[in-house]
Write a protein that holds these residues in place. Structure first.
Motif, PDB file in Angstrom:
ATOM      1  N   HIS A  96       0.870  -1.191   0.000  1.00  0.00           N
ATOM      2  CA  HIS A  96       0.000   0.000   0.000  1.00  0.00           C
ATOM      3  C   HIS A  96       0.898   1.229   0.000  1.00  0.00           C
ATOM      4  CE1 HIS A  96      -4.020   1.885   0.951  1.00  0.00           C
ATOM      5  NE2 HIS A  96      -3.196   2.899   1.155  1.00  0.00           N
ATOM      6  N   ASP A 125      -6.316   3.205  -2.063  1.00  0.00           N
ATOM      7  CA  ASP A 125      -7.326   4.103  -1.481  1.00  0.00           C
ATOM      8  C   ASP A 125      -8.309   4.604  -2.538  1.00  0.00           C
ATOM      9  OD1 ASP A 125      -6.339   3.930   1.106  1.00  0.00           O
ATOM     10  OD2 ASP A 125      -5.002   5.642   0.848  1.00  0.00           O
ATOM     11  N   TYR A 199     -13.447   8.464   1.445  1.00  0.00           N
ATOM     12  CA  TYR A 199     -13.088   9.678   0.703  1.00  0.00           C
ATOM     13  C   TYR A 199     -14.120  10.007  -0.367  1.00  0.00           C
ATOM     14  CZ  TYR A 199      -8.457   9.058   2.786  1.00  0.00           C
ATOM     15  OH  TYR A 199      -7.431   8.929   3.670  1.00  0.00           O
ATOM     16  N   HIS A 227      -9.618   0.820   1.430  1.00  0.00           N
ATOM     17  CA  HIS A 227      -9.675   1.694   2.607  1.00  0.00           C
ATOM     18  C   HIS A 227     -11.166   1.693   2.940  1.00  0.00           C
ATOM     19  CE1 HIS A 227      -8.682   5.730   4.708  1.00  0.00           C
ATOM     20  NE2 HIS A 227      -9.912   5.387   5.022  1.00  0.00           N
ATOM     21  N   HIS A 257      -4.341  -0.887   5.410  1.00  0.00           N
ATOM     22  CA  HIS A 257      -3.877  -0.278   6.676  1.00  0.00           C
ATOM     23  C   HIS A 257      -4.864  -0.513   7.819  1.00  0.00           C
ATOM     24  CE1 HIS A 257      -6.499   2.884   5.176  1.00  0.00           C
ATOM     25  NE2 HIS A 257      -5.642   3.219   4.220  1.00  0.00           N
ATOM     26  N   ASP A 404       1.761   2.815   3.462  1.00  0.00           N
ATOM     27  CA  ASP A 404       0.726   3.837   3.226  1.00  0.00           C
ATOM     28  C   ASP A 404       1.389   5.188   2.972  1.00  0.00           C
ATOM     29  OD1 ASP A 404      -1.784   4.904   2.852  1.00  0.00           O
ATOM     30  OD2 ASP A 404      -2.292   5.016   4.975  1.00  0.00           O
TER      31      ASP A 404
HETATM   32 ZN   LIG Z   1      -6.075   4.802   3.061  1.00  0.00          ZN
END
Ligand SMILES: [Zn+2]
Length: 519
Positions: A96, A125, A199, A227, A257, A404
């Protein structure tokens, strides 16, 4: 040992090692055919990535591959590299990474190679380069030190289809358009579909949209990495959603993560692991990656799912339960760069106000600037996790290590995640044997990403390697000095070419593009 695949691998490696020793001791003449001569690494403890105990052997490298392992003698014209008794492992695979945003600016990828990483997996992500064929062709012309593989991002294709009108569920037709784009990108070699459901614009999608797209990735032999939709308030529902996607599609799914990022969730690692193990027992191929810090980096707005920075109750809840003001640092604040490195508590004091009001003011000022410039104007580090939970989640046999991080990162994870696991969690906290940690950085990571011929020291594998000193390896980067280089990483090779030696990146740029293996 955690999986059947790794057991098979171990047997192969042991057999090959035995054969290497046998051929040498029987004839006494090293196998020096196949010009041009390569090089021989001697005097090392080998941790081969499979999770089995370290052993002593020499390793021969030719044409970018590991060609022999055993008690090997030097050939004529062959360079010998004396490993000085240090440990040789497969190059680390960062499952990641946000290296994609700056890789053409920083092809040396110092942040990655200086912690032993030889392959970065990007497009995470939900946010990827698009179209990937352009990204790959740019990389082909300007390769980096590290290998690069990419996912295709759900947010990226959702934005492509919905544009600015994204605060809603997509219509059937729009999801079909997304599916078409996705299928093309998978054809280009994306490893799978990534999502970033906390997001914009992914947060406005519903599970059925994600599932429809995930089925496209599954049909192409891809995988899914997420994510998840909430890392705090609705964490349990978010885990249920990714389990559902794994069950309905039958493809491997990975929690990006993994963390317990809220007071209410602290101490619940065992419950979470039990839930994931139960899903695995029912056939869901769910795994996770993790970075070893108690603090994350993101935006202020990710803390407010309603995206309302005037909601004082929501902000009070955040500062009490998720990101306490003393562990809440501004890492980017374009309206007033002097706030960078200061906590919300300190900034509130400067403004002679309370932390809730300060949060609202900062978010509002950053939002105004974002509207003017079209670019995100703030970033924060939030301290939401506990070291004991991180240790438990790290120890789950299906968790591999990631950063990340980016190549230029305001969070120390970009420079220090892998060396921090080796120095802090293995040597200092004795959380797991070194061999297990290396497995979680190499062969396990490769398996989770569907990458073959890397992440292992065996005959025929690509010679991505790291030589390090287990007694001294440690991260040095901190939130206030996020670009400090790690200690204890001596040499790093990518495809047999030296890319990092004694704290400096070399001029070699042997990094390759890794595409999904097509059936
Ligand atoms: Zn993330």
């Amino acid at each position: 040992m955690h999986q059947i695949g790794s057991k098979g691998l171990t047997i192969v490696v042991v057999l090959l090692a035995a054969l290497g020793v046998a051929s040498c001791s029987q004839s006494g003449i090293p196998d020096c055919r196949n010009d041009p001569p390569g090089f021989l690494i001697t005097n090392v403890h080998i941790i081969d990535g499979s999770g089995t105990p370290a052993f002593s052997a020499n390793v021969r490298i030719k044409d970018g591959l590991i060609t022999d392992i055993g008690s090997l003698d030097q050939c004529d014209d062959e360079t010998v590299i004396d490993g000085g008794g240090q440990t040789l492992a497969p190059g680390f695979i960062d499952t990641h990474s946000h290296a994609d945003s700056r890789i053409f600016e920083h092809p040396d990828a110092l942040a990655a190679v200086s912690q032993g990483i030889t392959t970065v997996i990007v497009g995470k992500d939900g946010d990827s380069s698009y179209p990937l064929s352009d990204f790959y062709s740019k990389l082909r012309h300007a390769p980096a030190t590290v290998n690069v593989a990419s996912y295709i991002g759900h947010n990226t294709i959702r934005e492509e289809v919905l544009g600015e009108d994204f605060r809603r569920a997509a219509t059937d037709e729009e999801v079909s358009l997304m599916a078409e784009i996705l299928a093309n990108e998978l054809e280009s070699g994306a490893l799978g579909l990534s999502s970033g459901l906390e997001y914009d614009p992914g947060i406005y999608s519903d599970s059925s949209e994600v599932l429809r797209l995930a089925k496209v990735a599954a049909a192409a032999g891809g995988r899914y990495s997420s994510h998840v939709r909430s890392e705090d308030r609705w964490f349990e529902d978010a885990i249920d959603e990714i389990i559902l996607i794994g069950r309905e599609t039958g493809m491997p799914v990975q929690i990006s993560h993994i963390k317990l990022a809220m007071k209410r969730l602290w101490g619940e690692a065992d419950e979470l692991i039990a839930k994931l193990d139960a899903a695995r027992a029912n056939g869901v191929q769910i795994t996770a990656d993790i970075y070893p810090y108690e603090y994350w980096q993101s935006t202020m707005m990710v803390l407010l799912p309603e995206r309302d920075f005037t909601d004082r109750d929501a902000i009070s809840f955040v500062l009490d339960q998720i990101a306490p003001p003393d562990g809440f640092w501004m890492t980017k604040f374009d309206p007033n760069p002097e706030y960078v490195g200061k906590t919300l508590t300190e900034i509130a004091a400067l403004r002679e106000t309370d932390t809730v009001t300060a949060f609202t003011q900062l978010a509002e000022e950053a939002d105004l600037m974002r509207k003017e410039t079209g670019k995100r104007a703030e970033a924060i580090i939030g301290t939401s996790m506990q070291e004991s939970d991180i240790g438990r989640l790290l120890n789950w046999p299906e968790t591999n290590i990631c950063t990340d991080g980016g190549l230029v990162d305001l969070h120390p994870r970009g420079m220090g995640s892998f060396t921090r696991v080796l120095g802090r969690y293995v040597r200092e906290l004795k959380l797991m044997p070194l061999e297990t940690a290396i497995h979680k950085m190499t062969a396990l990571s490769a398996a989770h990403m569907g990458i073959t011929d890397r992440g292992v020291i065996r005959k025929g594998a690509v010679a991505d390697l790291v030589l390090f000193e287990p007694d001294t390896v440690i991260d040095r980067a901190t939130p206030l000095a996020p670009d400090a280089i790690s200690d204890g990483i001596t040499f790093v090779w990518v495809a047999g070419e030296l890319v990092f030696a004694n704290a400096e990146v070399t001029d070699n740029r042997p990094g390759r593009i890794i595409r999904r293996a097509m059936q």
